[in-house]
Design a protein around this motif. Structure first.
Motif, short mmCIF file in Angstrom:
data_model
loop_
_atom_site.label_atom_id
_atom_site.label_comp_id
_atom_site.label_asym_id
_atom_site.label_seq_id
_atom_site.Cartn_x
_atom_site.Cartn_y
_atom_site.Cartn_z
N ASP A 168 0.70 -1.17 0.00
CA ASP A 168 -0.06 -0.05 0.02
C ASP A 168 0.96 1.19 0.09
O ASP A 168 0.42 1.98 -0.69
N TYR A 169 1.92 1.38 0.87
CA TYR A 169 2.75 2.36 1.05
C TYR A 169 3.51 2.59 -0.36
O TYR A 169 3.45 3.74 -0.75
N TYR A 170 3.99 1.61 -0.76
CA TYR A 170 4.68 2.09 -2.26
C TYR A 170 4.01 2.11 -3.65
O TYR A 170 4.28 2.74 -4.29
N ASN A 171 2.68 1.56 -3.39
CA ASN A 171 1.87 1.93 -4.50
C ASN A 171 1.45 3.31 -4.51
O ASN A 171 1.54 3.88 -5.39
N ASP A 172 1.27 3.79 -3.25
CA ASP A 172 0.92 5.30 -3.21
C ASP A 172 1.84 6.34 -3.59
O ASP A 172 1.62 7.21 -4.43
N ILE A 173 3.04 6.05 -3.14
CA ILE A 173 4.20 7.02 -3.46
C ILE A 173 4.68 6.97 -4.96
O ILE A 173 5.53 7.94 -5.51
N ASN A 174 4.41 5.78 -5.53
CA ASN A 174 4.92 5.51 -6.85
C ASN A 174 3.88 5.24 -7.99
O ASN A 174 4.11 5.17 -9.15
N ASP A 175 2.78 5.70 -7.32
CA ASP A 175 1.49 5.62 -8.31
C ASP A 175 1.46 4.33 -9.06
O ASP A 175 1.14 4.41 -10.21
N ARG A 176 1.45 3.52 -8.31
CA ARG A 176 1.20 1.77 -9.05
C ARG A 176 0.09 1.25 -8.20
O ARG A 176 -0.37 1.77 -7.37
N TYR A 177 -0.03 0.17 -9.01
CA TYR A 177 -1.50 -0.60 -8.64
C TYR A 177 -1.15 -2.16 -8.36
O TYR A 177 -2.03 -2.99 -8.81
N VAL A 178 -0.08 -2.56 -7.73
CA VAL A 178 0.12 -3.63 -7.54
C VAL A 178 -0.32 -4.36 -6.23
O VAL A 178 -0.24 -3.99 -5.28
N THR A 179 -1.55 -4.98 -6.54
CA THR A 179 -2.61 -5.21 -5.27
C THR A 179 -2.93 -6.75 -4.96
O THR A 179 -3.38 -7.12 -4.13
N HIS A 180 -2.71 -7.67 -5.97
CA HIS A 180 -2.50 -9.00 -5.70
C HIS A 180 -1.18 -9.73 -5.78
O HIS A 180 -0.20 -9.19 -5.97
N ILE A 181 -1.10 -10.58 -4.87
CA ILE A 181 -0.02 -11.55 -4.45
C ILE A 181 -0.08 -12.86 -4.81
O ILE A 181 -0.98 -13.50 -4.44
N ASP A 182 0.81 -13.36 -5.55
CA ASP A 182 1.05 -14.72 -6.01
C ASP A 182 1.08 -15.45 -4.59
O ASP A 182 1.87 -15.39 -3.85
N PRO A 183 0.35 -16.60 -4.38
CA PRO A 183 0.49 -17.60 -3.36
C PRO A 183 1.78 -18.06 -3.07
O PRO A 183 2.55 -18.15 -2.32
N ASP A 184 2.52 -18.14 -4.28
CA ASP A 184 3.95 -18.61 -4.15
C ASP A 184 5.10 -17.52 -3.67
O ASP A 184 5.91 -18.15 -3.17
N VAL A 185 4.50 -16.25 -3.94
CA VAL A 185 5.38 -15.32 -3.41
C VAL A 185 5.31 -15.24 -1.76
O VAL A 185 6.35 -15.39 -1.35
N MET A 186 4.09 -15.50 -1.44
CA MET A 186 4.04 -15.50 0.17
C MET A 186 4.66 -16.56 0.74
O MET A 186 5.17 -16.56 1.90
N LEU A 187 4.52 -17.64 -0.18
CA LEU A 187 5.26 -18.92 0.62
C LEU A 187 6.78 -18.66 0.61
O LEU A 187 7.32 -19.01 1.63
#
Length: 228
Positions: free
Chosen positions: A24-43
């Motif tokens: 949320d923080y870096y989406n806001d300051i970079n005007d990006r919209y990375v909101t979904h997370i691949d389950p493999d990423v969290m693992l």
């Protein structure tokens, strides 16, 4: 009063909340919209040993947000030390004195530490959740281990990715009344001309041809950037 906070590897249940916060923080300051997370990423994030604690996680999320071409945080956006499980300290060597923050690299958080209430570079709401102190370069608990070099990541990024980061960082550092073209484009052009001149042994005619500009234009830019 210092507050003892367990290292991130000892409280992995905090990782999803921290990732969500930093997204949320870096989406806001970079005007990006990375909101979904691949389950493999969290693992992968929860299995990683986090020698750099929360500051390391923060920088990897920032790196992913800036590099992403979609709205999803995917495995290919994570550094190989996370996806392979290998310590970053074993992959890169050398030091980079005075490094503070930067894309994809911790700004210097020991594996264990004591946290205060105000850590530069970490959003205020996250500092209470972070462990480890600040030292300028990332080191493991081994005092003889070399510091991680931020320059190492540059060699693994393509020009498009690096350009996106440079522009993002330039805009972030510029004041509201600054000429952002001068802050970003002029700096890149100055560095490009300087390096091409060096490659061409200072021969301006050769450098101008390499740069795709006529010699008079190059001469003016050399004067403009005080390269001659």
């Amino acid at each position: 009063m210092p507050i003892e906070i367990p290292a991130l590897r000892h409280r992995r249940e905090d990782i999803p909340s921290l990732v969500s916060f930093f997204l949320d923080y870096y989406n806001d300051i970079n005007d990006r919209y990375v909101t979904h997370i691949d389950p493999d990423v969290m693992l992968a994030l929860q299995e990683y040993h986090w020698p750099g604690n929360v500051r390391e996680l923060q920088n990897y999320v920032e790196r992913a947000v800036v590099m992403s071409d979609t709205d999803e945080l995917t495995l290919d956006l994570l550094p190989t030390c996370v996806t392979s499980g290998e310590p970053l300290i074993n992959e890169f060597g050398g030091s980079f004195p005075g490094a503070e923050g930067g894309l994809g690299l911790p700004a210097g958080v020991p594996g264990e530490g004591v946290s205060g209430t105000d850590q530069p570079g970490i959003p205020p709401a996250a500092s209470a959740m972070s462990g480890g102190g600040m030292s300028g370069t990332l080191r493991t608990n081994d005092p003889n281990a070399p510091a991680v070099s931020p320059a190492a990541y540059a060699d693994r990024m393509d020009v498009k990715t690096l350009t996106r980061f440079v522009v993002s960082r330039g805009l972030a550092e510029a004041d509201d009344d600054d000429n952002v073209h001068e802050c970003v484009v002029d700096q890149v052009e100055k560095e490009l001309i300087a390096q091409v001149l060096a490659q061409c042994g200072g021969v301006q005619t050769k450098a101008a041809a390499r740069l795709g500009m006529n010699r008079n234009t190059l001469y003016k830019k050399i004067k403009q950037y005080e390269l001659g």
